[in-house]
Design an enzyme around this catalytic site. Structure first.
Site, PDB file in Angstrom:
ATOM      1  N   ASP A 236      36.924  37.558  47.259  1.00 50.78           N
ATOM      2  CA  ASP A 236      37.353  38.015  48.888  1.00 50.78           C
ATOM      3  C   ASP A 236      36.852  39.425  49.015  1.00 50.78           C
ATOM      4  O   ASP A 236      36.311  39.898  49.939  1.00 50.78           O
ATOM      5  CB  ASP A 236      38.718  37.772  48.875  1.00 50.78           C
ATOM      6  CG  ASP A 236      38.663  36.168  49.458  1.00 50.78           C
ATOM      7  OD1 ASP A 236      37.884  35.420  49.161  1.00 50.78           O
ATOM      8  OD2 ASP A 236      39.735  36.045  50.382  1.00 50.78           O
TER       9      ASP A 236
ATOM     10  N   ASP B 201      43.158  45.608  38.149  1.00 49.09           N
ATOM     11  CA  ASP B 201      43.641  46.342  39.103  1.00 49.09           C
ATOM     12  C   ASP B 201      42.529  47.514  39.358  1.00 49.09           C
ATOM     13  O   ASP B 201      42.262  47.989  40.500  1.00 49.09           O
ATOM     14  CB  ASP B 201      45.014  46.784  39.001  1.00 49.09           C
ATOM     15  CG  ASP B 201      45.324  47.446  37.356  1.00 49.09           C
ATOM     16  OD1 ASP B 201      44.458  47.087  36.549  1.00 49.09           O
ATOM     17  OD2 ASP B 201      46.359  47.846  37.164  1.00 49.09           O
TER      18      ASP B 201
ATOM     19  N   TYR C  97      45.452  28.252  37.750  1.00 48.67           N
ATOM     20  CA  TYR C  97      45.122  27.160  38.629  1.00 48.67           C
ATOM     21  C   TYR C  97      45.378  25.971  38.085  1.00 48.67           C
ATOM     22  O   TYR C  97      45.766  24.753  38.662  1.00 48.67           O
ATOM     23  CB  TYR C  97      43.756  27.220  39.170  1.00 48.67           C
ATOM     24  CG  TYR C  97      43.431  28.156  40.390  1.00 48.67           C
ATOM     25  CD1 TYR C  97      43.705  29.615  40.181  1.00 48.67           C
ATOM     26  CD2 TYR C  97      43.160  27.633  41.678  1.00 48.67           C
ATOM     27  CE1 TYR C  97      43.410  30.371  41.256  1.00 48.67           C
ATOM     28  CE2 TYR C  97      42.892  28.510  42.607  1.00 48.67           C
ATOM     29  CZ  TYR C  97      42.860  29.840  42.508  1.00 48.67           C
ATOM     30  OH  TYR C  97      42.801  30.691  43.723  1.00 48.67           O
TER      31      TYR C  97
HETATM   32  C1  IPM Z   1      38.318  29.826  47.168  1.00 52.91           C
HETATM   33  C2  IPM Z   1      39.548  29.416  47.854  1.00 52.91           C
HETATM   34  C3  IPM Z   1      40.378  28.421  47.114  1.00 52.91           C
HETATM   35  C4  IPM Z   1      40.783  28.942  45.843  1.00 52.91           C
HETATM   36  C5  IPM Z   1      41.762  27.796  47.868  1.00 52.91           C
HETATM   37  C6  IPM Z   1      41.339  27.277  49.013  1.00 52.91           C
HETATM   38  C7  IPM Z   1      42.272  26.612  47.039  1.00 52.91           C
HETATM   39  O1  IPM Z   1      40.665  30.470  48.128  1.00 52.91           O
HETATM   40  O2  IPM Z   1      37.562  28.760  46.910  1.00 52.91           O
HETATM   41  O3  IPM Z   1      38.123  30.890  46.711  1.00 52.91           O
HETATM   42  O4  IPM Z   1      41.893  29.792  45.505  1.00 52.91           O
HETATM   43  O5  IPM Z   1      40.115  28.617  44.716  1.00 52.91           O
HETATM   44 MG    MG Z   2      39.469  32.389  47.665  1.00 52.04          MG
END
Ligand code: IPM
Ligand code: MG
Length: 357
Positions: free
Chosen positions: A252, A224, A143
């Site tokens: 997620d 994975d 990132y």
């Molecule tokens: C999260 C989101 C962010 C990330 C995005 C919106 C930049 O997906 O906080 O998980 O990837 O960190």
């Molecule tokens: Mg995210």
């Protein structure tokens, strides 16, 4: 009476709606538990691009620095998707994480007893309860690594770089070990050490640090495999510690196991009591402004603020209890089941606030 200064970044899409409900809940918790919140509203994300031309205005960063903690809704939306990368709402989010040094992102994936049936995973796999804490590194890795566009052999190309220093790995691994120590004493470090050099350094560093934590059972998993294991047998996990991108993806996935991404909170910490608290879901532009968004992830993020930033454990637990109690009778559309009252954002917020005791 203790007074806390909170910078509030409502953001875009459903952000303003869910934050408004959260402030009602915080105020009510303050009445019952004897503290006061003072809010300073600032812009970040798409709303800041519209008002100030940049996703993260300098006064927003300054206000955050001056406050005791930050509450954030969500940022982003289709109207800003065509902006260049550094001017997108997401750049504001990454910018504020970086500017405030929020390297440790805690993302609990917990099943609320009232929501057990909402998980898409079979009850037999979930077992009696599910309580995983994903500790995601938040200010390094791909990132924040070098990126760019270039040309290779006459064709257009682009690159992003996964990059970690040993101190960056040590500080996040420590958060993982300490967290495990306070919970089930199991830490799973997730990497891709069979392929990536940065992951091999990650693993070596975590192993070296584990000597300081003989009471914590350390395991390692390739990302994975971890993605698969989270669905196959989620109960095996206690604390997961991992890099920025792997943590983004796995959190997620872990959230869905718990029923709805609309339920999961997060805390981003910089090593002290200051933190930024936000739901892990996005700004859901498709349902923005309709009053149907689920405010519970933001409300639960505020509960994390009470606990991690202010040590108000009893008030935090009261908010969590109120959320669970609200779920016994009422549901927003994303977690709706037959037999419950279908409610909107404001009604859910008011209900949770009224149940704080
Ligand atoms: C999260 C989101 C962010 C990330 C995005 C919106 C930049 O997906 O906080 O998980 O990837 O960190
Ligand atoms: Mg995210």
């Amino acid at each position: 009476m203790e007074n806390y200064r909170i910078t509030v970044l409502k953001g875009d899409g459903i952000g303003p709606e869910i934050v408004d409900e959260t402030l009602k809940v915080l105020d009510r918790a303050g009445e019952v538990y004897g503290f006061r919140m003072q809010y300073d509203f600032r812009l970040m994300g798409g709303c800041a691009i519209d008002a100030a031309g940049v996703p993260l205005p300098a006064d927003t960063v300054e206000a955050c620095r001056q406050s005791d903690s930050v509450l954030l809704g969500a940022v982003g939306g289709p109207q800003w998707d065509t902006m260049p990368g550094h001017l997108r709402p997401e750049a504001g989010l990454l910018g504020i994480r970086g500017a405030l040094g929020l390297y440790a992102n805690l993302r609990p994936a917990k099943i609320f007893p009232a929501l057990k049936a909402a998980s898409p995973i079979k009850q037999s796999i979930i077992g009696d309860s599910l309580d995983i804490m994903v500790v995601r590194e938040l200010t390094g890795g791909i990132y924040f690594g070098e990126r760019g566009r270039c040309e290779k052999d006459g064709v257009r190309a682009a690159f992003d770089t996964e990059f970690y220093t040993v101190p960056e790995i040590v500080r996040i691994a420590k958060v993982g070990f300490e967290m495990a120590r306070k919970r089930g004493k199991k830490l799973c470090s997730v990497d891709k050490a069979n392929v990536l050099e940065s992951s091999r350094l990650w693993r070596e560093t975590v192993v070296a640090l584990s000597a300081d934590y003989p009471d914590v059972e350390l395991s390692h998993m390739y990302v994975d495999n971890c993605a698969m294991q989270l669905v196959r047998n989620p109960a095996q996990f206690d604390v997961i510690v991992t890099s920025n991108m792997f943590g983004d993806i796995l959190s997620d996935e872990a959230s869905m196991i718990s029923g709805s991404i609309g339920m999961l909170a997060s805390a981003s910490l910089a090593g002290g009591s200051f933190g930024l608290y936000e739901p892990i879901h996005g700004s859901a532009p498709d349902i923005a402004g309709r009053g149907v968004a689920n405010p519970l992830a933001t409300i639960l993020s505020a509960a994390m603020m009470l606990k991690y930033s202010f040590g108000l454990e009893a008030a935090a637990a009261a908010v969590e209890r109120a959320v669970n109690a609200a779920l016994e009778s009422a549901r927003t559309p994303d977690i709706f089941e037959e037999g419950y009252r279908k409610v909107g954002t404001a009604e859910m917020g008011a209900l949770v606030a009224s149940l704080i005791a």
